[in-house]
Design a protein around this motif. Sequence first.
Motif, PDB file in Angstrom:
ATOM      1  N   ASP A  49       0.850  -1.187   0.000  1.00  0.00           N
ATOM      2  CA  ASP A  49       0.000   0.000   0.000  1.00  0.00           C
ATOM      3  C   ASP A  49       0.886   1.237   0.000  1.00  0.00           C
ATOM      4  OD1 ASP A  49      -2.277   1.558   0.001  1.00  0.00           O
ATOM      5  OD2 ASP A  49      -3.102   0.765   1.859  1.00  0.00           O
ATOM      6  N   SER A  50       0.258   2.390  -0.177  1.00  0.00           N
ATOM      7  CA  SER A  50       1.001   3.646  -0.132  1.00  0.00           C
ATOM      8  C   SER A  50       0.117   4.709   0.501  1.00  0.00           C
ATOM      9  CB  SER A  50       1.422   4.074  -1.545  1.00  0.00           C
ATOM     10  OG  SER A  50       0.281   4.290  -2.355  1.00  0.00           O
ATOM     11  N   VAL A  51       0.767   5.714   1.065  1.00  0.00           N
ATOM     12  CA  VAL A  51       0.046   6.839   1.666  1.00  0.00           C
ATOM     13  C   VAL A  51       0.593   8.139   1.089  1.00  0.00           C
ATOM     14  CG1 VAL A  51      -0.437   8.115   3.792  1.00  0.00           C
ATOM     15  CG2 VAL A  51      -0.438   5.615   3.819  1.00  0.00           C
ATOM     16  N   PRO A  52      -0.236   8.891   0.342  1.00  0.00           N
ATOM     17  CA  PRO A  52       0.180  10.215  -0.116  1.00  0.00           C
ATOM     18  C   PRO A  52       0.326  11.153   1.088  1.00  0.00           C
ATOM     19  CG  PRO A  52      -1.740   9.409  -1.341  1.00  0.00           C
ATOM     20  CD  PRO A  52      -1.575   8.530  -0.145  1.00  0.00           C
ATOM     21  N   LEU A  53       1.451  11.822   1.200  1.00  0.00           N
ATOM     22  CA  LEU A  53       1.694  12.662   2.373  1.00  0.00           C
ATOM     23  C   LEU A  53       1.431  14.148   2.110  1.00  0.00           C
ATOM     24  CD1 LEU A  53       4.884  11.078   4.029  1.00  0.00           C
ATOM     25  CD2 LEU A  53       2.480  10.815   4.689  1.00  0.00           C
ATOM     26  N   PHE A  54       2.338  14.804   1.383  1.00  0.00           N
ATOM     27  CA  PHE A  54       2.263  16.269   1.309  1.00  0.00           C
ATOM     28  C   PHE A  54       2.380  16.786  -0.127  1.00  0.00           C
ATOM     29  CE2 PHE A  54       4.064  15.159   5.475  1.00  0.00           C
ATOM     30  CZ  PHE A  54       3.085  15.713   6.290  1.00  0.00           C
ATOM     31  N   ASP A 182      -9.895  12.712  -6.645  1.00  0.00           N
ATOM     32  CA  ASP A 182     -10.419  12.073  -5.433  1.00  0.00           C
ATOM     33  C   ASP A 182      -9.339  11.718  -4.405  1.00  0.00           C
ATOM     34  OD1 ASP A 182     -12.900  12.152  -6.672  1.00  0.00           O
ATOM     35  OD2 ASP A 182     -12.703  10.129  -7.502  1.00  0.00           O
ATOM     36  N   VAL A 183      -8.069  11.883  -4.773  1.00  0.00           N
ATOM     37  CA  VAL A 183      -6.995  11.489  -3.861  1.00  0.00           C
ATOM     38  C   VAL A 183      -6.889  12.488  -2.704  1.00  0.00           C
ATOM     39  CG1 VAL A 183      -4.514  11.087  -3.635  1.00  0.00           C
ATOM     40  CG2 VAL A 183      -5.702  10.371  -5.696  1.00  0.00           C
ATOM     41  N   VAL A 184      -6.818  11.945  -1.491  1.00  0.00           N
ATOM     42  CA  VAL A 184      -6.637  12.763  -0.285  1.00  0.00           C
ATOM     43  C   VAL A 184      -5.247  12.472   0.279  1.00  0.00           C
ATOM     44  CG1 VAL A 184      -7.430  13.175   2.082  1.00  0.00           C
ATOM     45  CG2 VAL A 184      -9.097  12.758   0.259  1.00  0.00           C
ATOM     46  N   ASP A 185      -4.478  13.536   0.553  1.00  0.00           N
ATOM     47  CA  ASP A 185      -3.178  13.322   1.188  1.00  0.00           C
ATOM     48  C   ASP A 185      -3.198  13.853   2.620  1.00  0.00           C
ATOM     49  OD1 ASP A 185      -2.868  16.087   0.982  1.00  0.00           O
ATOM     50  OD2 ASP A 185      -1.340  15.997  -0.597  1.00  0.00           O
ATOM     51  N   PHE A 186      -2.074  13.729   3.286  1.00  0.00           N
ATOM     52  CA  PHE A 186      -2.016  14.124   4.696  1.00  0.00           C
ATOM     53  C   PHE A 186      -2.189  15.628   4.852  1.00  0.00           C
ATOM     54  CE2 PHE A 186      -0.646  13.933   9.097  1.00  0.00           C
ATOM     55  CZ  PHE A 186      -1.149  12.702   9.482  1.00  0.00           C
ATOM     56  N   ASP A 187      -1.694  16.387   3.884  1.00  0.00           N
ATOM     57  CA  ASP A 187      -1.919  17.839   3.869  1.00  0.00           C
ATOM     58  C   ASP A 187      -3.419  18.154   3.919  1.00  0.00           C
ATOM     59  OD1 ASP A 187       0.264  19.544   3.982  1.00  0.00           O
ATOM     60  OD2 ASP A 187       0.720  19.377   1.861  1.00  0.00           O
ATOM     61  N   ASP A 188      -4.176  17.468   3.056  1.00  0.00           N
ATOM     62  CA  ASP A 188      -5.632  17.688   3.007  1.00  0.00           C
ATOM     63  C   ASP A 188      -6.270  17.369   4.354  1.00  0.00           C
ATOM     64  OD1 ASP A 188      -5.523  18.315   0.247  1.00  0.00           O
ATOM     65  OD2 ASP A 188      -5.613  16.199  -0.273  1.00  0.00           O
ATOM     66  N   HIS A 189      -5.792  16.286   4.976  1.00  0.00           N
ATOM     67  CA  HIS A 189      -6.337  15.867   6.270  1.00  0.00           C
ATOM     68  C   HIS A 189      -6.049  16.907   7.351  1.00  0.00           C
ATOM     69  CE1 HIS A 189      -7.466  13.222   9.582  1.00  0.00           C
ATOM     70  NE2 HIS A 189      -6.286  13.453  10.135  1.00  0.00           N
ATOM     71  N   ASP A 191      -5.767  20.051   6.909  1.00  0.00           N
ATOM     72  CA  ASP A 191      -6.648  21.192   6.640  1.00  0.00           C
ATOM     73  C   ASP A 191      -8.094  20.901   7.026  1.00  0.00           C
ATOM     74  OD1 ASP A 191      -4.575  22.710   5.670  1.00  0.00           O
ATOM     75  OD2 ASP A 191      -4.901  22.142   3.576  1.00  0.00           O
ATOM     76  N   ASP A 192      -8.502  19.656   6.862  1.00  0.00           N
ATOM     77  CA  ASP A 192      -9.885  19.251   7.147  1.00  0.00           C
ATOM     78  C   ASP A 192      -9.861  17.800   7.609  1.00  0.00           C
ATOM     79  OD1 ASP A 192     -12.537  18.544   7.210  1.00  0.00           O
ATOM     80  OD2 ASP A 192     -12.979  19.099   5.132  1.00  0.00           O
ATOM     81  N   ILE A 193     -10.003  17.596   8.928  1.00  0.00           N
ATOM     82  CA  ILE A 193      -9.817  16.244   9.476  1.00  0.00           C
ATOM     83  C   ILE A 193     -10.897  15.263   9.014  1.00  0.00           C
ATOM     84  CG2 ILE A 193      -8.504  16.987  11.490  1.00  0.00           C
ATOM     85  CD1 ILE A 193     -11.105  16.638  13.126  1.00  0.00           C
ATOM     86  N   LYS A 194     -11.961  15.762   8.374  1.00  0.00           N
ATOM     87  CA  LYS A 194     -12.983  14.852   7.833  1.00  0.00           C
ATOM     88  C   LYS A 194     -12.486  14.129   6.589  1.00  0.00           C
ATOM     89  CE  LYS A 194     -16.460  17.847   7.591  1.00  0.00           C
ATOM     90  NZ  LYS A 194     -15.947  19.051   8.278  1.00  0.00           N
ATOM     91  N   LYS A 195     -11.419  14.667   5.983  1.00  0.00           N
ATOM     92  CA  LYS A 195     -10.839  14.025   4.801  1.00  0.00           C
ATOM     93  C   LYS A 195      -9.906  12.901   5.251  1.00  0.00           C
ATOM     94  CE  LYS A 195     -11.250  17.985   1.727  1.00  0.00           C
ATOM     95  NZ  LYS A 195     -10.538  18.998   0.902  1.00  0.00           N
ATOM     96  N   ASP A 196     -10.142  11.714   4.718  1.00  0.00           N
ATOM     97  CA  ASP A 196      -9.450  10.509   5.185  1.00  0.00           C
ATOM     98  C   ASP A 196      -8.215  10.208   4.331  1.00  0.00           C
ATOM     99  OD1 ASP A 196      -8.673   8.043   6.140  1.00  0.00           O
ATOM    100  OD2 ASP A 196     -10.694   7.194   6.162  1.00  0.00           O
ATOM    101  N   TRP A 197      -7.027  10.326   4.952  1.00  0.00           N
ATOM    102  CA  TRP A 197      -5.772  10.107   4.221  1.00  0.00           C
ATOM    103  C   TRP A 197      -5.551   8.641   3.855  1.00  0.00           C
ATOM    104  CZ3 TRP A 197      -2.494   6.956   7.045  1.00  0.00           C
ATOM    105  CH2 TRP A 197      -2.678   6.910   8.420  1.00  0.00           C
ATOM    106  N   LEU A 198      -6.396   7.760   4.369  1.00  0.00           N
ATOM    107  CA  LEU A 198      -6.294   6.348   3.990  1.00  0.00           C
ATOM    108  C   LEU A 198      -6.970   6.065   2.642  1.00  0.00           C
ATOM    109  CD1 LEU A 198      -6.933   4.707   7.458  1.00  0.00           C
ATOM    110  CD2 LEU A 198      -4.786   4.705   6.183  1.00  0.00           C
ATOM    111  N   ASN A 199      -7.728   7.037   2.140  1.00  0.00           N
ATOM    112  CA  ASN A 199      -8.394   6.899   0.830  1.00  0.00           C
ATOM    113  C   ASN A 199      -9.174   5.602   0.677  1.00  0.00           C
ATOM    114  OD1 ASN A 199      -7.401   9.282  -1.016  1.00  0.00           O
ATOM    115  ND2 ASN A 199      -5.590   8.612   0.096  1.00  0.00           N
ATOM    116  N   PRO A 200     -10.055   5.287   1.638  1.00  0.00           N
ATOM    117  CA  PRO A 200     -10.752   3.983   1.584  1.00  0.00           C
ATOM    118  C   PRO A 200     -11.699   3.840   0.405  1.00  0.00           C
ATOM    119  CG  PRO A 200     -11.689   5.377   3.303  1.00  0.00           C
ATOM    120  CD  PRO A 200     -10.462   6.075   2.821  1.00  0.00           C
TER     121      PRO A 200
END
Length: 204
Positions: A49-54, A182-189, A191-200
């Motif tokens: 898996d991968s996690v987009p960060l910043f 549709d991709v959410v990264d940690f930066d987005d999270h 800014d808005d904690i409702k955005k899920d950086w896990l991109n489920p």
Amino acid sequence: MVAELKYEISQNAYIKLVLHALKHKTTAVNGVLLGRVNPQNENVVEIIDSVPLFHSNLAVLPPLEIALIMVEEQYGSQGLGIVGYFHANERFDDAELGIVAKNIGDHICRYFPQAALLLLDNKKLEALPKGKEQSPMMQLYIRDASKNWKVVGPDGGSRLVIKEPTANIVLLDYISSEKWQDVVDFDDHLDDIKKDWLNPELFK
């Protein structure tokens, strides 16, 4: 031998990273790779898996440290750890591995010495719609015995493989449908904690 290591990246981990870079074409972006050493073959690192960060302030330490801790906590329960780093440069024509990428890669190597560093290859990505390329749109870097990051040359193309051979076809489909939005990264999270950086929902 480290030289014999191969890296196998899953389709979803791979596509998520490329889409993240496409969403922020005018800035540098980064992310981390999650995986493990293959239980049956210690010469293969599986990137599952991968996690987009910043996409801004990539070199600022506090958010990076927070992100890495949260990522490790989330994936540790699944038996996965951080096995590498992904970076896309700000400028299209910049194919050099910069100091920020090297420093973060060095940090990850302290915990996982076989870590891979993947740099987006913009020229390959631009040519993707015109060909039938099956190899990843990335350059693979690994640390040599002197702890310097070295690109694995064209002859080592088989050192980084996508688990699913049709991944680039799927990627093209996602690009044409602008799935990158549709991709959410940690930066987005942050800014808005409702955005899920896990991109489920990204691949549903």
